[in-house]
Design an enzyme around this catalytic site. Structure first.
Site, PDB file in Angstrom:
ATOM      1  N   THR A   1       0.843  -1.204   0.000  1.00  0.00           N
ATOM      2  CA  THR A   1       0.000   0.000   0.000  1.00  0.00           C
ATOM      3  C   THR A   1       0.874   1.249   0.000  1.00  0.00           C
ATOM      4  OG1 THR A   1      -1.713  -1.167   1.217  1.00  0.00           O
ATOM      5  CG2 THR A   1      -1.819   1.235   1.255  1.00  0.00           C
TER       6      THR A   1
ATOM      7  N   LEU B   1       3.964   1.523  -1.091  1.00  0.00           N
ATOM      8  CA  LEU B   1       4.642   1.653  -2.391  1.00  0.00           C
ATOM      9  C   LEU B   1       3.664   2.008  -3.512  1.00  0.00           C
ATOM     10  CD1 LEU B   1       7.238  -1.244  -2.263  1.00  0.00           C
ATOM     11  CD2 LEU B   1       7.702   1.211  -2.321  1.00  0.00           C
ATOM     12  N   TRP B   2       2.422   1.569  -3.383  1.00  0.00           N
ATOM     13  CA  TRP B   2       1.422   1.906  -4.402  1.00  0.00           C
ATOM     14  C   TRP B   2       1.278   3.438  -4.501  1.00  0.00           C
ATOM     15  CZ3 TRP B   2      -3.105   4.673  -4.705  1.00  0.00           C
ATOM     16  CH2 TRP B   2      -3.883   4.455  -5.843  1.00  0.00           C
ATOM     17  N   HIS B   3       1.395   4.104  -3.353  1.00  0.00           N
ATOM     18  CA  HIS B   3       1.206   5.559  -3.360  1.00  0.00           C
ATOM     19  C   HIS B   3       2.369   6.297  -3.993  1.00  0.00           C
ATOM     20  CE1 HIS B   3      -2.062   4.600  -0.576  1.00  0.00           C
ATOM     21  NE2 HIS B   3      -2.557   5.768  -0.914  1.00  0.00           N
ATOM     22  N   GLY B   4       3.534   5.691  -4.004  1.00  0.00           N
ATOM     23  CA  GLY B   4       4.659   6.381  -4.630  1.00  0.00           C
ATOM     24  C   GLY B   4       5.943   5.609  -4.415  1.00  0.00           C
TER      25      GLY B   4
END
Lengths: 380, 467
Positions: free
Chosen positions: B317, B319-322
């Site tokens: 989660t 890493l999904w954001h950036g």
């Protein structure tokens, strides 16, 4: 009609109306209010499309040419001020419609009203250096920011950039404080700064002139303002603050210039071109503004009185000096060098004073420029 | 293109609505797909090809997955993995390659070049949607989509393409094949769209400007009040910006006959971090729960494995954001908070007075957002110090001035985070007959105000014209 149907109808009508009006209404290539070129219909090509430039140009075209844009900008300012924000686009709205810019660093991504003390200290170091090197009598005049002079008009805790700057000046620098005089006069109800523009008025410029002559030890030669006729060029002047703020209900104001019967005896040139006098004649397609004084921005302006041998004053200046020139020209031949020039560097005050055979030197540079521009630290 | 632009509102949207409703039923998905590609390609004309390639590949892989699903599950699984690998490799390459290369290059004997690639807008959103189709198909939760335009519409549909909600394929499978738009549906969509537009442009964007002001301000003159304003303005801005965008997406979807899932449910009313994540970016949490947490075993295989599963989900989660350490740490931050709630506090949290639980949750969430908003960890650390009054004064006159001038907006934002406006509107329409016109009036008012704000955003006087 049911409320749902009304919602759909109004939404579609609104969308389509603006869409159609955008295409039908005439579009202008220039905004007088903003004093800048507007984006016109971009040309399509495969290369501009695939580079993404066509898309961004169309976005700008819509934003610049949108129907009733001025009204919409005014609506937004009105809403924000009604919500207690107290400013629009960094322009504070004060008592009696007085406007002022709160922020420094116009044009940076983040506007700030925090003083950059290091920058002001670097500016003061430049001034100290130039004053030490000066070979002829030199006076420095630093017109204050409106927000500092007319501070009583705003509920804004103005940080005094001028105080920070002055604290770093050598005591030997001949730099009279015109701001304290202007502040007192503003408190007495005198219009020494414009309500809608960042410059000083005739009355303010006259105070600057008096301070300069006093600093040169020429107090007795000061010509009273009553010896001039004050000519109103327009009653609907809306200056830089009005343009920036986009606040629609703030009315225009008078733009006045001092004239005397012997004005025709002066020869004014701007970048080598002979001018009609201290003031450019208003043109039909251009709103009357502060740039009528000495024809606005030029690198080198000279004012002489042919046939008379007079001392020469070299003025290193920003736009504030333009309204002082008609007063100073009664005493000196003037060479005005634009410190804000993008083409020439006039920061070597000592050398240029020699080049132009100056008898005296005056530096007129506003506190706003000291706090934001990088010119003063390079003075030598 | 973004929804909050004059070109979208007064050129793109009228055009797509007219063409869509004039088009015959069988062409409607095609119309939406063409306009969606135009919408995406407006700012990224070249990267639209990447998206088309991604969904075309998944569309193609769908056929063998569906064919072998029942008879040869192992073969179907191979096709599924291939499909997921293709989707994820594009995401990894564009979003994570530089982060991975930069991190690995710090190790001895590694020297990977940085590519500096431009991140395709919405790639995380559409990649997750594509993956959801392949997985749903493999599991038998969805039928094979043979219609290329319909599948392309599912992935590229402009309302939810750039910022979600993340729609799982089976949620819209039926709507892609058959949908109707009634006047009440369209009106509901208009209301939702206008509400979202107002949330983003009238509240979210001014809060973003305030956040930037205070962030710059505490860098020049540190103060505790300034730091708190950084935290509060950013937290509120993020909610109004993101939930506003989700509202617009849901509203636009409704205008075209789609029912997208809700993405927010008053998250700042949460009484625990677990509760917050049931209310914030719901479609992302659901996606990870559905496709990662539960397949890993969820909470069914004992505490250690549950912790492992949580760790995987929260690292992903983050890493999904950036692709940077801040986001990774943000994920770990929530892993720790949720683990404390799940494994240590358990039911004991219920004994804490609700007000304290609410305030505590809000505080933890807002502080966590510092990892989002600040560029690096030292800045996060400094700001945390200022919040506690370490190394700074409480406030100066300028802080006080800006705080007071922002109070009305903050008050509006605070009320806007609660169901109160909706309740008041409902109560008014129930009590006063004339109040039924409030909804259309509010839609028009918000659209006019948003138009004014958008027109103003290009208002840029050149002050020093001739000076």
């Amino acid at each position: 009609m049911r409320p749902e149907q009304t919602t759909v109808l109004l939404f579609c009508v609104l969308l389509l109306s603006f869409a159609v009006l955008f295409l039908l209404l005439p579009q202008s290539p220039f905004s007088n209010a903003e004093k800048r070129a507007l984006q016109t219909r971009p040309r399509f090509s495969l290369s501009t499309f695939f580079s993404g430039r066509f898309g961004s140009d169309v976005n700008r075209w819509y934003a610049d040419q949108f129907p009733f844009r001025g009204v919409l900008v005014g609506l937004k300012s009105t809403v924000e001020i009604a919500l207690g924000k107290g400013e629009s686009h960094g322009i504070l709205l004060g008592r009696a419609g007085q406007l002022a810019r709160a922020e420094y660093d116009v044009g940076l991504p983040v506007l700030t009203d925090r003083i950059d003390e290091a920058r002001l200290q670097r500016a003061a170091a430049g001034v100290n250096r130039a004053a030490r090197n000066a070979a002829v009598p030199t006076v420095f005049l630093f017109p204050g920011r409106t927000v500092e002079i007319a501070s009583s008009a705003f509920g804004y805790p103005v940080p005094r950039a001028e105080d920070v700057f002055r604290a770093a000046l050598d005591p030997t620098v001949n730099a009279p404080s015109v701001s304290s005089v202007l502040r007192k006069r503003y408190e007495n109800g005198d219009a020494v700064v414009y309500r809608t523009d960042h410059h000083w008025t005739v009355a303010g410029a006259y105070e600057g002139y008096c301070e300069v002559l006093r600093a040169f030890g020429m107090e007795e030669e000061i010509i009273p303002l009553s010896d001039y006729s004050l000519t109103v060029l327009t009653d609907s002047f809306r200056g830089t603050f009005a343009a920036s703020g986009g606040i629609p209900w703030v009315p225009g104001e008078s733009l006045t210039v001092p004239t005397r019967s012997d004005d025709d005896a002066f020869r004014v040139t701007a970048d080598g071109v002979l001018q009609s006098g201290f003031y450019t004649r208003p043109q039909k397609d251009r709103p009357i503004g502060y740039d009528l004084l000495l024809d606005g921005t030029h690198d080198v302006v000279t004012v002489e009185k042919p046939g008379e041998d007079r001392p020469r004053l070299v003025v290193f200046k920003d736009s504030f000096a333009n309204s002082m020139a008609p007063f100073l020209a009664r005493h000196f031949d003037l060479v005005l060098l634009n410190l804000s020039s993008t083409r020439k560097d006039f920061t070597d005050l000592t050398a240029l004073a020699g080049t132009f055979a100056a008898d005296r030197v005056l530096v007129v540079y506003s506190v706003a420029n000291l706090a934001t521009a990088g010119v003063a630290p390079r003075f030598r | 293109m973004v929804f909050s632009s004059l070109v979208f509102l007064y050129a793109f949207l009228p055009a797509v609505l007219i063409v869509y409703f004039l088009a015959p039923h069988r062409l409607k998905n095609g119309v939406l797909l063409v306009f969606s590609l135009l919408f995406y390609g407006w700012g990224e004309p070249k990267l639209v090809l990447l998206m088309v390639a991604s969904f075309s590949a998944a569309y193609g892989f769908g056929f063998p997955i569906a064919k072998y699903r029942l008879e040869k599950p192992t073969v179907a699984r191979r096709w599924l993995f291939l499909s997921l690998a293709v989707s994820l490799s594009a995401l990894f390459f564009f979003k994570y390659y530089d982060f991975a290369a930069g991190t690995l290059s710090r190790l001895p004997f590694w020297n990977l070049p940085l590519l500096g690639l431009r991140l395709p807008i919405g790639i995380s959103f559409y990649t997750f949607q594509i993956m959801s189709y392949s997985i749903d198909l493999y599991r038998g939760d969805a039928d094979l989509q043979r219609n290329y335009a319909a599948f392309g519409t599912y992935v590229a549909l402009f309302p939810q393409l750039i910022a979600g909600p993340i729609v799982r394929y089976r949620e819209v499978d039926g709507q892609l094949r058959e949908r109707r738009v009634t006047v009440p549906d369209f009106a509901a969509g208009v209301e939702r769209f206008c509400a979202g537009l107002a949330k983003k442009v009238l509240i979210g964007d001014p809060l973003a400007a305030a956040h930037l002001y205070f962030r710059d301000s505490i860098a020049r003159a540190p103060s505790a009040l300034g730091a708190w304003m950084v935290v509060v303005c950013y937290g509120l801005h993020l909610y109004f910006d993101f939930s506003g965008y989700s509202d617009m997406a849901i509203g636009l979807g409704r205008m075209f006959g789609f029912r997208f899932p809700e993405n927010f449910n008053y998250p700042y009313l949460a009484k625990s971090v677990t509760d917050f994540w049931r209310r914030w970016h719901i479609t992302l949490s659901s996606w990870f729960r559905e496709y990662v947490y539960i397949p890993l075993g969820g909470n069914r295989k004992g505490k250690p494995k549950q912790f492992r599963n949580l760790a995987v989900v929260w690292v992903l989660t983050g890493l999904w954001h950036g692709a940077n350490w801040n986001f990774l740490l943000w994920g770990v931050y929530y892993l720790i908070l949720l683990s404390i709630e799940h494994f240590l506090l358990k039911d004991r949290a219920e004994k804490i007075p609700p007000v304290l639980r609410h305030v505590g949750t809000l505080l933890l969430v807002f502080l966590g957002f510092l990892l989002f908003s600040e560029p690096d960890l030292p800045t996060v650390g400094r700001t945390l110090g200022y919040l506690a009054g370490i190394g700074c004064r409480f406030a100066d006159a300028l802080d006080g001035y800006h705080f007071l001038t922002l109070l009305p907006l903050l008050a509006i934002a605070a009320v806007g985070c609660t169901p109160l406006p909706k309740l008041l509107l409902k109560r008014a329409t129930g009590r006063f007959r004339a109040a039924k016109w409030l909804r259309p009036a509010l839609c028009v008012l918000s659209l006019v105000l948003v138009t004014a704000y958008l027109a103003d955003s290009s208002f840029s006087p050149f002050e020093y014209f001739n000076f």
